[in-house]
Design a protein around this motif. Structure first.
Motif, PDB file in Angstrom:
ATOM      1  N   GLU A   1       0.827  -1.191   0.000  1.00  0.00           N
ATOM      2  CA  GLU A   1       0.000   0.000   0.000  1.00  0.00           C
ATOM      3  C   GLU A   1       0.873   1.257   0.000  1.00  0.00           C
ATOM      4  N   LEU A   2       0.331   2.327  -0.584  1.00  0.00           N
ATOM      5  CA  LEU A   2       1.035   3.603  -0.616  1.00  0.00           C
ATOM      6  C   LEU A   2       0.037   4.721  -0.339  1.00  0.00           C
ATOM      7  N   GLU A   3       0.474   5.704   0.440  1.00  0.00           N
ATOM      8  CA  GLU A   3      -0.301   6.923   0.656  1.00  0.00           C
ATOM      9  C   GLU A   3       0.492   8.104   0.116  1.00  0.00           C
ATOM     10  N   ILE A   4      -0.140   8.923  -0.729  1.00  0.00           N
ATOM     11  CA  ILE A   4       0.486  10.104  -1.306  1.00  0.00           C
ATOM     12  C   ILE A   4      -0.183  11.328  -0.701  1.00  0.00           C
ATOM     13  N   LYS A   5       0.577  12.113   0.051  1.00  0.00           N
ATOM     14  CA  LYS A   5       0.049  13.274   0.751  1.00  0.00           C
ATOM     15  C   LYS A   5       0.295  14.545  -0.053  1.00  0.00           C
ATOM     16  N   THR A   6      -0.634  15.505   0.069  1.00  0.00           N
ATOM     17  CA  THR A   6      -0.471  16.769  -0.640  1.00  0.00           C
ATOM     18  C   THR A   6       0.353  17.739   0.194  1.00  0.00           C
ATOM     19  N   VAL A   7       0.519  18.940  -0.346  1.00  0.00           N
ATOM     20  CA  VAL A   7       1.315  19.977   0.294  1.00  0.00           C
ATOM     21  C   VAL A   7       0.794  20.285   1.702  1.00  0.00           C
ATOM     22  N   SER A   8       1.712  20.560   2.606  1.00  0.00           N
ATOM     23  CA  SER A   8       1.358  21.061   3.925  1.00  0.00           C
ATOM     24  C   SER A   8       1.640  22.559   3.962  1.00  0.00           C
ATOM     25  N   PHE A   9       0.637  23.352   4.323  1.00  0.00           N
ATOM     26  CA  PHE A   9       0.840  24.792   4.417  1.00  0.00           C
ATOM     27  C   PHE A   9       1.396  25.196   5.786  1.00  0.00           C
ATOM     28  N   ASP A  10       1.442  24.247   6.701  1.00  0.00           N
ATOM     29  CA  ASP A  10       1.858  24.550   8.074  1.00  0.00           C
ATOM     30  C   ASP A  10       3.288  24.120   8.390  1.00  0.00           C
ATOM     31  N   LYS A  11       3.868  23.267   7.550  1.00  0.00           N
ATOM     32  CA  LYS A  11       5.158  22.684   7.911  1.00  0.00           C
ATOM     33  C   LYS A  11       5.950  22.368   6.649  1.00  0.00           C
ATOM     34  N   GLN A  12       7.236  22.670   6.685  1.00  0.00           N
ATOM     35  CA  GLN A  12       8.119  22.295   5.584  1.00  0.00           C
ATOM     36  C   GLN A  12       8.256  20.777   5.508  1.00  0.00           C
ATOM     37  N   ASN A  13       8.514  20.279   4.302  1.00  0.00           N
ATOM     38  CA  ASN A  13       8.611  18.828   4.133  1.00  0.00           C
ATOM     39  C   ASN A  13       9.752  18.209   4.926  1.00  0.00           C
ATOM     40  N   SER A  14      10.832  18.960   5.119  1.00  0.00           N
ATOM     41  CA  SER A  14      11.937  18.428   5.920  1.00  0.00           C
ATOM     42  C   SER A  14      11.491  18.203   7.356  1.00  0.00           C
ATOM     43  N   ALA A  15      10.663  19.100   7.879  1.00  0.00           N
ATOM     44  CA  ALA A  15      10.143  18.934   9.233  1.00  0.00           C
ATOM     45  C   ALA A  15       9.154  17.780   9.305  1.00  0.00           C
ATOM     46  N   ILE A  16       8.394  17.566   8.237  1.00  0.00           N
ATOM     47  CA  ILE A  16       7.479  16.426   8.188  1.00  0.00           C
ATOM     48  C   ILE A  16       8.255  15.116   8.286  1.00  0.00           C
TER      49      ILE A  16
END
Length: 399
Positions: free
Chosen positions: A115-130
């Protein structure tokens, strides 16, 4: 002739983005995400190459988790197509989580991954922090951002998505006669962009614009451009906004109108956009999996590029399900894919794979950005080997 054609390409580097593209609406935040999920109906389609499962892909059963997640840098768009290809057009778009998930297509389901989950952009957090917070296994991060965060966060980029960055600076050619990048500075007009993007620092350092021209208030919408009739410069994606402003958005005398542009590569930034990036410890933990998975992921990119319509059609429906400000159309997707091929945004690496982050390019990017970040008080890793690892590309295919 586009002004970008007159620029001699420099072997230097590119940029950090808060988000991938500007919108075709005046809202800078997604609409309410109340609601359920919907399964897209677009028909499935794979190429013969994608349907062939190699021995390398079928070895190592159980070395991968059954489920993984990938954080993207925007809403579904054609620049993400190879990742959505992993699931195919029959996954589930969930409005509550603004994510797309489903079984990995058989030809890419290596090492026990299901299984795979593809998440969209986060307006609250940079991807490195995610990634740092363990909210995704992998993320799209521009290599310039990987470099910027490399002194503080143990990140490693393991594969490319596109080879060339479609990020651009655009203008109204009827207002600004731009024959060289220096003409942007001469014009004195503002440059509207997202905050904290390093190609702006580069443009200032190169004399392509002045610090006074920088306006970091861009919110991803077309509102400012429409309100001011395009009397300034604005960031965007060559694969997206060019079509929208020339065909859809009524911004000049009540109608669409031509725009001109330089990509950041035309300006001398040779960035890898949206590199597949992980925390180093997570990559080490999944090392045996990644030896199988990265080649399969890159095969998915090749299959998408060879036959994009099933996925680009599905992404229209996925965005409709999300019910936010971001939309796609068949015309935009067709024009964007044509530009991807015409502009060589999606070509093989020098080693013949559609995967490797080339050392010379990365070093050129590092050599430009390291002093820029140092001037900002941000210390980065001491060597490119600290934040890229091409070992997982060893068995990757080429186009």
């Amino acid at each position: 002739m586009k002004a970008r054609r007159s620029v001699a390409l420099l072997s230097v580097a590119s940029i950090a983005l808060l988000a991938a593209c500007g919108s075709d609406d005046t809202t800078s935040e997604p609409a309410s995400t109340d609601g359920g999920s919907q399964t897209t109906d677009a028909g499935a389609g794979t190429t013969d190459a994608g349907a062939e499962t190699t021995d390398a892909m079928t070895d190592g059963e159980g070395v991968c988790p059954e489920s993984l997640s990938i954080q993207t840098d925007w809403f579904p768009e054609l620049e993400h197509g190879g990742t959505y290809q992993l699931i195919g057009p029959d996954g589930t778009a969930n409005k509550d989580t603004v994510s797309y998930s489903g079984p990995v297509q058989e030809q890419y389901a290596v090492g026990g991954l299901k299984e795979l989950e593809i998440k969209t952009v986060s307006f609250d957090k940079q991807n490195s922090a995610i990634l740092l917070d363990g909210e995704a296994d992998m993320a799209y991060i521009n290599l310039s951002d990987v470099i910027k965060d490399s002194g503080a966060i143990d990140l490693v980029a393991i594969a490319k998505t596109l080879d060339k960055d479609p990020q651009m600076v655009m203008w109204d050619p009827a207002v600004n006669d731009i024959q060289s990048p220096e003409d942007i500075a001469t014009s004195g007009a503002k440059v509207l962009h997202f905050p904290n993007v390093s190609y702006i620092d580069y443009m200032i350092a190169q004399g392509y614009m002045t610090a006074d021209q920088s306006d970091p208030s861009y919110d991803g919408s077309d509102a400012a451009w429409v309100a001011d009739g395009g009397n300034f410069f604005q960031q965007g994606f060559a694969t997206n906004e060019i079509y929208k402003y020339e065909n859809d958005i009524q911004w000049k005398d009540g109608a669409p109108a031509p725009v001109d542009y330089y990509t950041v590569a035309d300006l001398g930034f040779d960035n890898y956009p949206a590199a597949i990036t992980m925390m180093k410890d997570r990559a080490a933990e999944l090392s045996d999996c990644l030896k199988l998975l990265v080649p399969a992921m890159q095969q998915a990119w090749i299959d998408f590029l060879n036959d994009p319509k099933p996925i680009t059609d599905a992404m229209i429906e996925i965005n409709t399900t999300y019910d936010g400000f971001w939309t796609l159309s068949e015309g935009l997707n067709t024009a964007g894919m044509e530009k991807i091929e015409a502009e060589d945004f999606a070509v093989n690496s020098a080693d013949g794979t559609y995967c490797t982050l080339e050392d010379d390019r990365v070093q050129g990017l590092y050599d430009i950005l390291q002093p820029l970040y140092s001037d900002q008080g941000t210390e980065v890793a001491g060597s490119i080997s600290d934040f890229i690892d091409n070992s997982y590309c060893a068995d990757a295919p080429g186009r």
